[in-house]
Design a protein around this motif. Structure first.
Motif, short mmCIF file in Angstrom:
data_model
loop_
_atom_site.label_atom_id
_atom_site.label_comp_id
_atom_site.label_asym_id
_atom_site.label_seq_id
_atom_site.Cartn_x
_atom_site.Cartn_y
_atom_site.Cartn_z
N UNK A 305 0.83 -1.22 0.00
CA UNK A 305 0.00 0.00 0.00
C UNK A 305 0.86 1.26 0.00
N UNK A 306 2.15 1.11 0.32
CA UNK A 306 3.05 2.25 0.44
C UNK A 306 3.84 2.50 -0.84
N UNK A 307 4.19 1.42 -1.54
CA UNK A 307 5.06 1.52 -2.71
C UNK A 307 4.28 1.28 -3.99
N UNK A 308 4.60 2.02 -5.06
CA UNK A 308 3.96 1.78 -6.35
C UNK A 308 4.46 0.48 -6.99
N UNK A 309 3.71 -0.01 -7.96
CA UNK A 309 4.11 -1.25 -8.64
C UNK A 309 5.41 -1.10 -9.40
N UNK A 310 5.80 0.13 -9.71
CA UNK A 310 7.03 0.37 -10.48
C UNK A 310 8.30 0.19 -9.64
N UNK A 311 8.14 -0.06 -8.34
CA UNK A 311 9.29 -0.32 -7.48
C UNK A 311 9.32 -1.80 -7.13
N UNK A 312 10.43 -2.46 -7.44
CA UNK A 312 10.60 -3.88 -7.13
C UNK A 312 11.20 -4.01 -5.73
N UNK A 313 10.60 -4.89 -4.94
CA UNK A 313 11.09 -5.11 -3.57
C UNK A 313 11.77 -6.47 -3.50
N UNK A 314 13.01 -6.47 -3.04
CA UNK A 314 13.76 -7.71 -2.85
C UNK A 314 14.19 -7.81 -1.39
N UNK A 315 14.21 -9.02 -0.87
CA UNK A 315 14.64 -9.23 0.52
C UNK A 315 15.75 -10.27 0.56
N UNK A 316 16.68 -10.06 1.45
CA UNK A 316 17.75 -11.02 1.69
C UNK A 316 17.88 -11.17 3.20
N UNK A 317 17.20 -12.19 3.73
CA UNK A 317 17.09 -12.38 5.17
C UNK A 317 18.01 -13.51 5.62
N UNK A 318 18.86 -13.21 6.59
CA UNK A 318 19.83 -14.17 7.07
C UNK A 318 19.15 -15.23 7.91
N UNK A 319 19.40 -16.48 7.57
CA UNK A 319 18.92 -17.59 8.40
C UNK A 319 19.77 -17.65 9.67
N UNK A 320 19.12 -17.88 10.81
CA UNK A 320 19.85 -17.91 12.07
C UNK A 320 20.15 -16.52 12.60
N UNK A 321 19.32 -15.55 12.24
CA UNK A 321 19.53 -14.17 12.70
C UNK A 321 19.36 -14.10 14.22
N UNK A 322 20.27 -13.36 14.86
CA UNK A 322 20.15 -13.18 16.31
C UNK A 322 18.91 -12.37 16.63
N UNK A 323 18.35 -12.63 17.81
CA UNK A 323 17.21 -11.85 18.28
C UNK A 323 17.71 -10.50 18.83
#
Length: 597
Positions: A305-323
């Motif tokens: 709802x915040x970003x237009x469709x013309x912006x691609x969102x990519x995520x790179x989430x580390x497995x085993x991330x510390x809390x």
């Protein structure tokens, strides 16, 4: 027998010859006076030149000795100088450095120490010293300085940076005095010193001045922002309480919808003040053990709802991330701020990348890229865009309050300041990396959570909480509007409420009637007794008196005389009706259990 006397005449001169017999003669004084005078005169003529020659020889030896001693002293002085002494000559009619320049004198050890260049190389090629300069702009400024000094025949003083052949960077400062020669050349008698330590100290001093100035400015703005947020929270408390009371009575669906919309707007206003207080480092945070990967996954539900469709969102989430231990709402608000800034930087077109990673900060990297962090374990949440980047001269300013590069109406300049305030309050920091026309990365560094078990847990208001226990409550609040709303909420829940407009007024009421079951009090009020002072005075009369504190921001309790007791509850304005009633029930139940025990 008298001596025989005769005169001998030769081409070279005349001689007087005296001949006496072997048995001698006894000439008279008058007869020998003239010969003796002549002999004396001849002796004098022969002795004086010898004497003068000897005197000149002795005098010359003394002069040479003095010159040698002076030369030895000067040599020792030059060789022991903390810099280099040299004579630099430039041909007539040339005022810029060139291959015609000559170094006619240079103390060798100092040349090697300063420039890392052998003195013989410098004497054969003067540009060997010029070429050690690091910054071309600074070198050009130095050249212009020398040109002006040469034309005006006045001394020069300059400081510049060099890099030795081994790659060591130094700061040098020099002073030269020009002397015109008979052949038209100009010779500079120069002294050059290594001032790298002084420059480093000055840079550190300037950094500390800058940090002190920013801290003072932020502290001043923090006080202003905190005061505004505190007053605004009082207004929101009246609005929220009134709307919740109206929502309880209203049966019309249309009106209930309007009330709900107004309450939502009030919630957003409360979020705004919470962010302002985070900037002022006075926010009431509710840290909980968080997995930032979960926060980013949940963010996917509202990012669309915040970003237009013309912006691609990519995520790179580390497995085993510390809390981490952080306030979830404030973390989500900080993330939203960064995402909105990235969107605007890309003008609605580009790629947004969200990454998480575990980071070890050691002593060497503690100060890299921004505020210094204590060595330890951190979790990094980074937001990277492919926008236009941030100019180098603006990167130190973007976190300043009210600074914005956006056009009027699109930014207040408080977003990133609030993010920085929240991160500082959470024990972390914000760092930025940007390249123009390539994009920007803003990284949040959260301290990794330890194994502590007493982390506060955030909770949403329980709107289903109803009813009361008929407790007798002393309500102390200096804002009439807030006081009336709180009284209405508590009385509607079945409690008996007595109002007090100040701490002094509440103490007077308590002396007359000490039978109250609970004290609900603001912390900052007019009069002699602040909220914490009032509690101390009342507990001298009733040690077990339960208390609920209410305030505009967290540190008011400690700022006015004492910290909150472990059993006391502290609510931040504006407070939901359900939250207030839940706190009342919690305190009264605890008191009842203590009495039964």
């Amino acid at each position: 027998m008298a001596p025989i006397r005769t005169d001998l005449h030769y081409p070279v001169g005349e001689f007087l010859l005296h001949i006496r017999p072997l048995d001698g003669w006894r000439p008279s004084f008058d007869e020998m006076a003239v010969p003796r005078l002549r002999t004396l005169g001849l002796g004098v003529l022969l002795f004086v030149p010898v004497l003068l020659a000897n005197w000149f020889a002795i005098s010359g030896q003394a002069t040479r000795s003095r010159l040698l001693a002076t030369e030895t002293k000067l040599s020792a002085l030059v060789n022991n100088l903390p810099g280099a002494a040299f004579v630099y000559s430039r041909p007539a009619g040339i005022d810029r450095p060139g291959p015609e320049d000559r170094v006619t004198f240079l103390n060798q050890d100092s040349c090697q120490d300063l420039w890392g260049v052998d003195a013989r190389v410098a004497e054969s090629d003067a540009l060997a010293l010029w070429n050690r300069a690091v910054n071309k702009e600074r070198s050009e400024a130095f050249t212009r300085h020398l040109v002006t000094a040469t034309r005006e025949m006045r001394p020069w003083t300059h400081t510049w940076q060099i890099r030795t052949p081994e790659g060591v960077e130094k700061w040098l400062t020099g002073r030269g005095h020009p002397v015109p020669m008979e052949n038209g050349m100009v010779s500079w008698f120069c002294m050059v010193f290594d001032v790298s330590e002084e420059v480093a100290r000055e840079a550190e001093l300037e950094k500390q001045r800058d940090l002190a100035f920013k801290a003072q400015k932020n502290e001043s703005i923090g006080h202003l922002t905190g005061g505004m947020a505190h007053d605004f929270n009082n207004l929101l408390a009246v609005i929220m309480g009134s709307l919740e009371l109206l929502a309880e009575e209203e049966n019309s669906p249309g009106t209930s919808r309007l009330i709900r919309s107004a309450l939502d707007a009030t919630e957003r206003g409360a979020d705004l003040t919470r962010n302002m207080l985070a900037f002022a480092r006075r926010a009431r945070l509710a840290p909980e053990r968080l997995d930032l990967n979960d926060v980013l996954r949940d963010a996917n539900s509202w990012m669309g709802r915040t970003l237009p469709d013309s912006i691609t969102v990519e995520t790179s989430l580390l497995s085993g991330l510390w809390k981490v231990s952080a306030d979830r709402g404030a973390t989500e608000s900080a993330l939203l701020n960064l995402i909105l800034n990235a969107r605007d930087a890309m003008n609605g077109h580009g790629r947004l990348t969200l990454t998480t990673k575990n980071i070890h900060i050691d002593a060497d990297s503690a100060g890299e890229g921004g505020e210094e962090l204590a060595p330890g374990r951190y979790v990094q949440l980074a937001v990277t865009d492919t926008g236009h980047g941030i100019p180098k001269d603006l990167r130190d300013k973007i976190f300043e309050p009210f600074f914005t590069t956006k056009e009027t109406g699109r930014g207040t300049g408080l977003g990133l300041s609030m993010v920085v305030g929240f991160m500082r309050q959470s024990g972390g920091t914000v760092r930025i990396r940007s390249s123009q026309e390539e994009g920007t990365t803003i990284a949040l560094f959260f301290p990794a959570a330890t194994d502590q078990k007493n982390l506060l847990k955030s909770s949403r208001p329980d709107t289903s909480l109803q009813g009361g226990t008929g407790a007798k409550i002393l309500l102390t609040e200096d804002e009439p509007g807030v006081r009336d709303v709180l009284e209405a909420i508590l009385e509607r829940a079945g409690h008996i409420v007595t109002q007090a407009r100040s701490g002094d007024h509440a103490l007077s009421i308590f002396h007359s009637d000490p039978g109250f079951d609970l004290l609900v009090t603001d912390i900052v009020m007019p009069g002699t007794l602040q909220g914490t002072d009032l509690v101390k005075a009342l507990r001298e009369i009733r040690t077990e008196l339960p208390v609920i504190f209410m305030s505009g921001y967290t540190d008011q309790a400690t700022a006015h005389g004492m910290s909150l007791c472990g059993e006391d509850i502290h609510l931040m304005k504006p407070v939901h009706r359900s939250k207030l009633l839940e706190a009342v029930i919690t305190v009264l139940d605890r008191t009842a259990k203590d009495a039964d025990g």
